[in-house]
Scaffold this motif. Structure first.
Motif, PDB file in Angstrom:
ATOM      1  N   VAL A 137      27.885  54.055  43.008  1.00 16.41           N
ATOM      2  CA  VAL A 137      26.679  54.610  42.398  1.00 16.41           C
ATOM      3  C   VAL A 137      26.237  53.703  41.248  1.00 16.41           C
ATOM      4  N   PRO A 138      24.951  53.760  40.881  1.00 14.56           N
ATOM      5  CA  PRO A 138      24.521  53.053  39.675  1.00 14.56           C
ATOM      6  C   PRO A 138      24.924  53.834  38.428  1.00 14.56           C
ATOM      7  N   ALA A 139      24.775  53.224  37.278  1.00 16.63           N
ATOM      8  CA  ALA A 139      25.046  53.883  36.000  1.00 16.63           C
ATOM      9  C   ALA A 139      23.905  53.600  35.044  1.00 16.63           C
ATOM     10  N   PHE A 140      23.646  54.547  34.145  1.00 15.70           N
ATOM     11  CA  PHE A 140      22.550  54.420  33.182  1.00 15.70           C
ATOM     12  C   PHE A 140      23.092  54.654  31.774  1.00 15.70           C
ATOM     13  N   GLY A 165      26.572  41.207  35.494  1.00 19.28           N
ATOM     14  CA  GLY A 165      25.463  41.019  36.415  1.00 19.28           C
ATOM     15  C   GLY A 165      24.966  42.338  36.963  1.00 19.28           C
ATOM     16  N   GLY A 166      23.907  42.278  37.762  1.00 19.09           N
ATOM     17  CA  GLY A 166      23.398  43.464  38.429  1.00 19.09           C
ATOM     18  C   GLY A 166      22.930  44.542  37.490  1.00 19.09           C
ATOM     19  N   ARG A 183      20.179  49.978  33.406  1.00 16.61           N
ATOM     20  CA  ARG A 183      20.748  50.369  34.698  1.00 16.61           C
ATOM     21  C   ARG A 183      21.780  49.325  35.121  1.00 16.61           C
ATOM     22  N   PHE A 184      22.990  49.788  35.429  1.00 14.28           N
ATOM     23  CA  PHE A 184      24.071  48.922  35.901  1.00 14.28           C
ATOM     24  C   PHE A 184      24.380  49.283  37.352  1.00 14.28           C
ATOM     25  N   GLU A 185      24.556  48.274  38.184  1.00 12.67           N
ATOM     26  CA  GLU A 185      24.885  48.519  39.579  1.00 12.67           C
ATOM     27  C   GLU A 185      26.408  48.485  39.778  1.00 12.67           C
ATOM     28  N   SER A 186      26.827  48.875  40.992  1.00 10.19           N
ATOM     29  CA  SER A 186      28.213  48.716  41.465  1.00 10.19           C
ATOM     30  C   SER A 186      29.243  49.473  40.643  1.00 10.19           C
ATOM     31  N   GLN A 187      28.864  50.632  40.095  1.00 13.42           N
ATOM     32  CA  GLN A 187      29.848  51.524  39.504  1.00 13.42           C
ATOM     33  C   GLN A 187      30.283  52.514  40.598  1.00 13.42           C
ATOM     34  N   ALA A 188      31.103  53.507  40.274  1.00 11.65           N
ATOM     35  CA  ALA A 188      31.596  54.383  41.335  1.00 11.65           C
ATOM     36  C   ALA A 188      32.055  55.723  40.771  1.00 11.65           C
ATOM     37  N   GLN A 189      32.309  56.653  41.682  1.00 11.66           N
ATOM     38  CA  GLN A 189      32.862  57.954  41.322  1.00 11.66           C
ATOM     39  C   GLN A 189      33.724  58.441  42.487  1.00 11.66           C
ATOM     40  N   PHE A 190      34.643  59.383  42.199  1.00 17.21           N
ATOM     41  CA  PHE A 190      35.500  59.949  43.231  1.00 17.21           C
ATOM     42  C   PHE A 190      36.113  61.232  42.713  1.00 17.21           C
ATOM     43  N   LEU A 277      19.664  66.023  39.678  1.00 23.84           N
ATOM     44  CA  LEU A 277      20.051  64.808  38.968  1.00 23.84           C
ATOM     45  C   LEU A 277      20.459  63.775  40.003  1.00 23.84           C
ATOM     46  N   GLY A 278      20.206  62.507  39.717  1.00 25.48           N
ATOM     47  CA  GLY A 278      20.562  61.474  40.666  1.00 25.48           C
ATOM     48  C   GLY A 278      22.067  61.295  40.798  1.00 25.48           C
ATOM     49  N   GLU A 279      22.503  60.752  41.930  1.00 27.43           N
ATOM     50  CA  GLU A 279      23.913  60.394  42.135  1.00 27.43           C
ATOM     51  C   GLU A 279      24.181  59.129  41.334  1.00 27.43           C
ATOM     52  N   ALA A 280      24.668  59.304  40.128  1.00 23.42           N
ATOM     53  CA  ALA A 280      24.863  58.174  39.218  1.00 23.42           C
ATOM     54  C   ALA A 280      25.799  58.599  38.096  1.00 23.42           C
ATOM     55  N   LEU A 281      26.214  57.617  37.286  1.00 18.84           N
ATOM     56  CA  LEU A 281      26.927  57.874  36.039  1.00 18.84           C
ATOM     57  C   LEU A 281      25.938  57.717  34.898  1.00 18.84           C
ATOM     58  N   TYR A 282      26.110  58.531  33.848  1.00 18.36           N
ATOM     59  CA  TYR A 282      25.187  58.506  32.721  1.00 18.36           C
ATOM     60  C   TYR A 282      25.981  58.547  31.419  1.00 18.36           C
ATOM     61  N   TRP A 283      25.520  57.763  30.428  1.00 14.23           N
ATOM     62  CA  TRP A 283      26.040  57.851  29.069  1.00 14.23           C
ATOM     63  C   TRP A 283      24.868  57.714  28.100  1.00 14.23           C
TER      64      TRP A 283
END
Length: 527
Positions: A137-140, A165-166, A183-190, A277-283
């Motif tokens: 997922v992306p992160a913001f 990058g990204g 916006r950061f790409e290539s983050q993840a969740q599980f 809310l979007g599928e993403a990480l947020y801080w």
């Protein structure tokens, strides 16, 4: 003194992960008899069945090592099951701060190590066919209330300097509306516990025993290493790994506790209505910051909102439940469509003075065969995974590119001011010996609550059970003799100096303490 029950392992709240995880693998479930293997049978003894311990065991077993894992309570009963389960390579302490303290080149390596950790989790999930809801997922990272846009620009420039990058600057965040962000790409969740349970099944196939139900009180040796449990059983192995959040089994290494500080952090799970809310990480960029992610539970969206961090045992009389309320209020201001609260819990993180975890060989005499993974700095899942990579390499005699950066014996000269500040905050807690008790009488303690009372020179930790029965023990932490405080949310005794935690009856839940709270008659210390 009664043993802690499963309900009390991490506190009285139950994380969303514990509520929705599959069952613990039967081979690791509950206290098969603990017997020490014969000489030469073990290459590595791992203490701790969280993400750092199980990943270390997995990597070493795959390399042909003979490994056993010991845990006091069982798989995922520590802090791995109490995170919000962000998998991020975006440094928790922000690149601007890390670049200033360590330089952009080291910041690049730190970011790289977390990115590789995410890659490894993805690979293990795929190779071992673990159904743990892993997703890229992306992160913001977005501006908090009343923060200047220049702060975001400075962080973006620092991330560029660190080779991230990204990423891109954006003027809106999905689900939050018009707010400047990176916006950061290539983050993840599980799902962290589904992942651990899958790892445990893989370890069983690899011949690794995971033994629960015994508490390790000592790890010692320059190879071979001896690991001793509270009931006197001793393991001997070529190497030992303390993967217990803090390296409590290595109890004669005081230096580690002066270089990191324990913090409580809080999470609420809130139903989310039509405004997804979007599928993403947020801080956000507030201090302490808030962190957010979405979880699908039985097809329904739940948003996890965390934050409200404070030094463990140093909440200055604030009701912990009010911190959960503030998180919910923050979420309702920022996220449309919030419904009722369905989950709440707290966890513990350790903040190193220089923002970098302590991973590697213990730098003290007689511990040359002992290794640690500690100082998660709010990124415990990736720190635990990259820590496993480092210690597995070191045990096998392999070069590791990140070992020097995370070396537990490093001298963090750039963090002297933070070192002094945190240790003064710990030392200041000794004032508790001069203050009156929390209440003047046991009669003022409500059922299922605790309080420290003063009885002459004694400090007594008193807990009144739901049935009205009163339990007393010393209020003096056996680690470095600070007076514990009652945590009314988790129903635990928390030490304000170095973060040790005990259940209502005084049993150890979390180090650095290795011994329980003593009897109420032995609660006088002289300085």
């Amino acid at each position: 003194m009664p043993e802690a029950t499963d309900y009390e392992v991490g506190g009285r709240t139950v994380s969303l992960w514990h509520a929705t995880a599959d069952s613990i693998p039967a081979a690791a479930a509950a206290g098969q008899p603990l017997t020490a293997p014969g000489a030469g049978e073990l290459d590595v003894c791992v203490v701790g069945a969280g993400i750092a311990g199980l990943t270390s065991a997995y990597l070493l077993a795959k390399a042909g090592k003979r490994v056993v894992v010991l845990d006091q309570h069982g798989i995922g009963t520590g802090e791995t099951g109490r995170t919000s389960a962000h998998l991020a390579s975006i440094l928790d302490d922000r690149f601007k701060h890390v670049n200033r303290m360590h330089g952009a080149d080291q910041a690049r390596l730190l970011h790289e190590s977390h990115a590789v950790a995410i890659d490894l989790i993805e690979k293990i999930t795929r190779d071992e066919r673990i159904d743990c809801d892993f997703a890229r997922v992306p992160a913001f990272l977005f501006l908090g209330a009343d923060q200047a846009a220049s702060e975001l620009g400075e962080e973006y420039d620092a991330a560029v300097a660190a080779g991230v990058g990204g990423m891109s600057r954006v003027d809106a965040v999905p689900g939050l509306g018009s707010v400047p962000a990176i916006r950061f790409e290539s983050q993840a969740q599980f799902h962290p516990l589904k992942y651990l349970h899958g790892l445990a099944r893989s370890l069983d196939r690899l011949g690794v025993a995971i033994v629960s139900g015994r508490r390790v009180v000592d790890m010692n040796g320059d190879g071979p290493v001896t690991v001793r449990t509270a009931d006197g059983v001793t393991f001997t192995a070529g190497a030992g790994i303390a993967a217990t959040n803090v390296p409590a089994p290595i109890n004669n290494w005081p230096g580690i506790y002066t270089k990191q500080a324990a913090y409580r952090t809080y999470v609420v799970g809130l139903e989310l209505g039509a405004a997804m809310l979007g599928e993403a990480l947020y801080w956000d960029m507030e201090d302490p910051y808030h962190y957010v992610r979405l979880v699908m539970t039985h097809g329904s969206p739940v948003v996890l909102v965390g934050g409200e961090d404070h030094r463990t045992g140093q909440d200055h009389g604030t009701d912990p439940a009010s911190r959960l309320d503030r998180l919910e209020q923050w979420a309702r201001r920022w996220i449309p469509g919030i419904g009722r609260r369905v989950s709440q819990w707290s966890g513990q993180v350790n903040e190193p003075d220089d923002g970098v975890a302590f991973i590697g060989r213990v730098p003290t005499r007689d511990h040359g065969g002992c290794y640690v993974v500690s100082g998660d700095s709010g990124m415990g899942l990736t720190h635990g995974t990259l820590g496993a990579i480092i210690v597995a390499d070191l045990i096998q005699g392999k070069h590791n590119l990140w070992a020097d950066i995370y070396d537990p014996g490093r001298k963090a000269t750039a963090a002297v001011r933070q070192f002094v500040r945190e240790n003064l905050a710990a030392a200041a807690q000794l004032k508790d010996y001069l203050l009156p008790g929390d209440v003047s009488s046991i009669d003022r303690i409500a059922p299922d609550e605790g309080a420290v009372i003063r009885r002459g020179l004694h400090r007594v930790a008193v807990y009144r059970a739901p049935d009205g029965q009163v339990h007393e023990c010393s209020a003096v932490c056996p680690h470095l003799k600070c007076v514990v405080h009652w945590n009314s949310l988790e129903k635990t005794w928390d030490c304000p100096c170095h973060g040790s935690r005990f259940d209502p009856h005084g049993n150890v839940l979390m180090g650095p303490a290795v011994d329980p709270l003593g009897s109420s008659e032995r609660s006088v210390e002289t300085y």
